[in-house]
Write an enzyme that holds these catalytic residues in place. Structure first.
Site, PDB file in Angstrom:
ATOM      1  N   SER A 184       0.841  -1.201   0.000  1.00  0.00           N
ATOM      2  CA  SER A 184       0.000   0.000   0.000  1.00  0.00           C
ATOM      3  C   SER A 184       0.870   1.242   0.000  1.00  0.00           C
ATOM      4  O   SER A 184       1.672   1.452   0.925  1.00  0.00           O
ATOM      5  CB  SER A 184      -0.909   0.019   1.228  1.00  0.00           C
ATOM      6  OG  SER A 184      -1.504   1.287   1.382  1.00  0.00           O
ATOM      7  N   HIS A 191      -1.106  -1.203  -4.408  1.00  0.00           N
ATOM      8  CA  HIS A 191      -2.402  -0.920  -3.795  1.00  0.00           C
ATOM      9  C   HIS A 191      -2.503   0.568  -3.459  1.00  0.00           C
ATOM     10  O   HIS A 191      -1.621   1.128  -2.801  1.00  0.00           O
ATOM     11  CB  HIS A 191      -2.550  -1.755  -2.521  1.00  0.00           C
ATOM     12  CG  HIS A 191      -3.904  -1.692  -1.895  1.00  0.00           C
ATOM     13  ND1 HIS A 191      -4.962  -2.489  -2.301  1.00  0.00           N
ATOM     14  CD2 HIS A 191      -4.381  -0.941  -0.876  1.00  0.00           C
ATOM     15  CE1 HIS A 191      -6.027  -2.228  -1.557  1.00  0.00           C
ATOM     16  NE2 HIS A 191      -5.699  -1.288  -0.689  1.00  0.00           N
ATOM     17  N   ASP A 212      -4.837   3.346  -1.655  1.00  0.00           N
ATOM     18  CA  ASP A 212      -5.945   3.565  -0.722  1.00  0.00           C
ATOM     19  C   ASP A 212      -6.515   4.965  -0.914  1.00  0.00           C
ATOM     20  O   ASP A 212      -5.876   5.961  -0.565  1.00  0.00           O
ATOM     21  CB  ASP A 212      -5.460   3.411   0.717  1.00  0.00           C
ATOM     22  CG  ASP A 212      -5.208   1.956   1.089  1.00  0.00           C
ATOM     23  OD1 ASP A 212      -6.127   1.147   0.917  1.00  0.00           O
ATOM     24  OD2 ASP A 212      -4.097   1.647   1.542  1.00  0.00           O
ATOM     25  N   MET A 244      -9.197   7.681   0.163  1.00  0.00           N
ATOM     26  CA  MET A 244     -10.040   8.013   1.317  1.00  0.00           C
ATOM     27  C   MET A 244     -10.580   9.431   1.178  1.00  0.00           C
ATOM     28  O   MET A 244      -9.885  10.314   0.668  1.00  0.00           O
ATOM     29  CB  MET A 244      -9.233   7.890   2.609  1.00  0.00           C
ATOM     30  CG  MET A 244      -8.548   6.542   2.793  1.00  0.00           C
ATOM     31  SD  MET A 244      -7.628   6.480   4.344  1.00  0.00           S
ATOM     32  CE  MET A 244      -6.731   4.933   4.133  1.00  0.00           C
ATOM     33  N   HIS A 303      -8.455   1.042  -4.161  1.00  0.00           N
ATOM     34  CA  HIS A 303      -9.437   0.748  -3.114  1.00  0.00           C
ATOM     35  C   HIS A 303     -10.147   2.040  -2.731  1.00  0.00           C
ATOM     36  O   HIS A 303      -9.561   2.924  -2.098  1.00  0.00           O
ATOM     37  CB  HIS A 303      -8.692   0.139  -1.917  1.00  0.00           C
ATOM     38  CG  HIS A 303      -9.561  -0.195  -0.763  1.00  0.00           C
ATOM     39  ND1 HIS A 303      -9.045  -0.604   0.462  1.00  0.00           N
ATOM     40  CD2 HIS A 303     -10.907  -0.199  -0.605  1.00  0.00           C
ATOM     41  CE1 HIS A 303     -10.031  -0.832   1.300  1.00  0.00           C
ATOM     42  NE2 HIS A 303     -11.173  -0.578   0.684  1.00  0.00           N
ATOM     43  N   MET A 345     -12.352   3.978  -0.593  1.00  0.00           N
ATOM     44  CA  MET A 345     -13.012   4.115   0.710  1.00  0.00           C
ATOM     45  C   MET A 345     -13.715   5.463   0.719  1.00  0.00           C
ATOM     46  O   MET A 345     -13.362   6.387   1.458  1.00  0.00           O
ATOM     47  CB  MET A 345     -11.977   4.006   1.835  1.00  0.00           C
ATOM     48  CG  MET A 345     -11.450   2.601   2.011  1.00  0.00           C
ATOM     49  SD  MET A 345     -10.062   2.491   3.161  1.00  0.00           S
ATOM     50  CE  MET A 345      -8.703   2.648   2.004  1.00  0.00           C
ATOM     51  N   MET A 359     -11.551  -6.399   5.200  1.00  0.00           N
ATOM     52  CA  MET A 359     -10.826  -5.432   6.017  1.00  0.00           C
ATOM     53  C   MET A 359     -10.531  -6.052   7.379  1.00  0.00           C
ATOM     54  O   MET A 359     -11.452  -6.438   8.097  1.00  0.00           O
ATOM     55  CB  MET A 359     -11.643  -4.155   6.197  1.00  0.00           C
ATOM     56  CG  MET A 359     -11.897  -3.358   4.919  1.00  0.00           C
ATOM     57  SD  MET A 359     -10.384  -2.793   4.107  1.00  0.00           S
ATOM     58  CE  MET A 359      -9.637  -1.788   5.398  1.00  0.00           C
ATOM     59  N   GLY A 399      -9.316   3.537   7.211  1.00  0.00           N
ATOM     60  CA  GLY A 399      -9.082   4.947   7.461  1.00  0.00           C
ATOM     61  C   GLY A 399      -7.639   5.301   7.747  1.00  0.00           C
ATOM     62  O   GLY A 399      -7.201   6.404   7.422  1.00  0.00           O
ATOM     63  N   GLY A 431      -3.390   3.667   8.218  1.00  0.00           N
ATOM     64  CA  GLY A 431      -2.428   2.585   8.190  1.00  0.00           C
ATOM     65  C   GLY A 431      -1.886   2.320   9.585  1.00  0.00           C
ATOM     66  O   GLY A 431      -2.081   3.100  10.514  1.00  0.00           O
ATOM     67  N   GLY A 432      -1.201   1.188   9.732  1.00  0.00           N
ATOM     68  CA  GLY A 432      -0.512   0.893  10.976  1.00  0.00           C
ATOM     69  C   GLY A 432      -1.374   0.402  12.116  1.00  0.00           C
ATOM     70  O   GLY A 432      -0.917   0.355  13.267  1.00  0.00           O
ATOM     71  N   ASP A 490      -6.756  -6.641   3.837  1.00  0.00           N
ATOM     72  CA  ASP A 490      -6.249  -5.277   3.961  1.00  0.00           C
ATOM     73  C   ASP A 490      -6.286  -4.870   5.428  1.00  0.00           C
ATOM     74  O   ASP A 490      -7.357  -4.689   6.004  1.00  0.00           O
ATOM     75  CB  ASP A 490      -7.091  -4.318   3.117  1.00  0.00           C
ATOM     76  CG  ASP A 490      -6.485  -2.925   3.010  1.00  0.00           C
ATOM     77  OD1 ASP A 490      -5.506  -2.648   3.726  1.00  0.00           O
ATOM     78  OD2 ASP A 490      -6.997  -2.124   2.220  1.00  0.00           O
ATOM     79  N   GLY A 491      -5.095  -4.752   6.021  1.00  0.00           N
ATOM     80  CA  GLY A 491      -5.024  -4.255   7.389  1.00  0.00           C
ATOM     81  C   GLY A 491      -4.219  -5.147   8.313  1.00  0.00           C
ATOM     82  O   GLY A 491      -4.570  -6.306   8.518  1.00  0.00           O
ATOM     83  N   GLY A 492      -3.129  -4.620   8.828  1.00  0.00           N
ATOM     84  CA  GLY A 492      -2.362  -5.339   9.835  1.00  0.00           C
ATOM     85  C   GLY A 492      -1.652  -6.575   9.334  1.00  0.00           C
ATOM     86  O   GLY A 492      -1.345  -7.476  10.134  1.00  0.00           O
ATOM     87  N   SER A 494       2.989  -0.681   6.176  1.00  0.00           N
ATOM     88  CA  SER A 494       4.171  -0.492   7.004  1.00  0.00           C
ATOM     89  C   SER A 494       5.048  -1.733   7.037  1.00  0.00           C
ATOM     90  O   SER A 494       6.277  -1.633   7.138  1.00  0.00           O
ATOM     91  CB  SER A 494       3.762  -0.089   8.430  1.00  0.00           C
ATOM     92  OG  SER A 494       2.800  -0.987   8.957  1.00  0.00           O
TER      93      SER A 494
END
Length: 229
Positions: free
Chosen positions: A11, A36, A38, A40, A69, A71, A140, A145, A147-148, A176-178, A199
């Protein structure tokens, strides 16, 4: 050709914003399968990021898949702009508007692959009516909303149920996420094949030390692939 091998999609939300072109080239050269993006809007999610002009600007630096993506809400009015900017995959949230079936139709009509994103609190009850409209489903594993954030483990069971529901349809399951070397095996074993990592890919590296990106990408891929058996 559709396949379920692990694909790593860094991302650019975690990249150097002042050097996007070089960052995109660097991650692809170091093994990224997709890039990717993001998007927003500060309304559907509590952050503001990239418009179609940014996507068009980085498209020329991306050889492979640009995975956009959205959002944002409303979403339909912006689909054509992101398709024209070069998005290969456009993902909209099931929760982003009242007529998601129409949204998915519009994405395909614009010439992109259609992705459907599900927030952590969203179930799978509407999916049977949409499976033949999608090329990718993004689960998700954080609240969208920022990152990290920390991975939400309850979503692993959702991925397992989703994988069973998809059956032999040619639909990617994206996470997507973590995503890290610790969480990638959990979702890969559950049935995911596209892993978005911000990250975990960019941490410790830069365009001057891109080999760090390569090591991070390879570590996530290896951990996930091993879990697939």
């Amino acid at each position: 050709m559709f396949d379920r091998t692990i694909k790593i999609a860094p991302s650019i939300l975690s990249a150097d914003f002042a050097n996007f072109g070089a960052e995109c080239r660097a991650i692809e050269a170091q093994g990224a399968d997709w890039v990717h993006v993001d998007v927003m809007d500060g309304h559907f999610v509590p952050n503001l990021t990239f418009g179609p002009a940014t996507c068009a600007a980085i498209r020329k630096h991306i050889k492979g898949v640009m995975d956009v993506h959205l959002m944002i809400s409303p979403v339909d009015a912006y689909i054509e702009a992101y398709a024209k900017a070069g998005a290969d995959v456009i993902t909209a949230h099931l929760e982003s508007g009242p007529h998601i079936h129409r949204t998915l139709q519009a994405i395909r009509a614009a010439g992109a692959k259609a992705g459907l994103a599900l927030n952590p609190g969203t179930g799978l009850d509407q999916l049977p009516y949409l499976l033949d409209m999608v090329d990718l489903i993004c689960v998700m594993t954080v609240n969208p909303g920022f990152g990290g954030q920390k991975f939400i483990h309850s979503q692993v069971e959702k991925v397992k149920a989703l994988r069973a529901m998809i059956g032999d349809r040619p639909i990617h399951i994206e996470i997507d996420g973590g995503v890290t070397t610790e969480t990638a095996p959990l979702v890969a074993a559950a049935g995911a094949d596209v892993l978005v990592a911000g990250s975990a890919v960019f941490s410790g590296g830069s365009v001057d030390t891109p080999q760090v990106y390569g090591r991070n990408i390879a570590a996530i891929r290896a951990a996930a692939t091993a879990a697939m058996g």
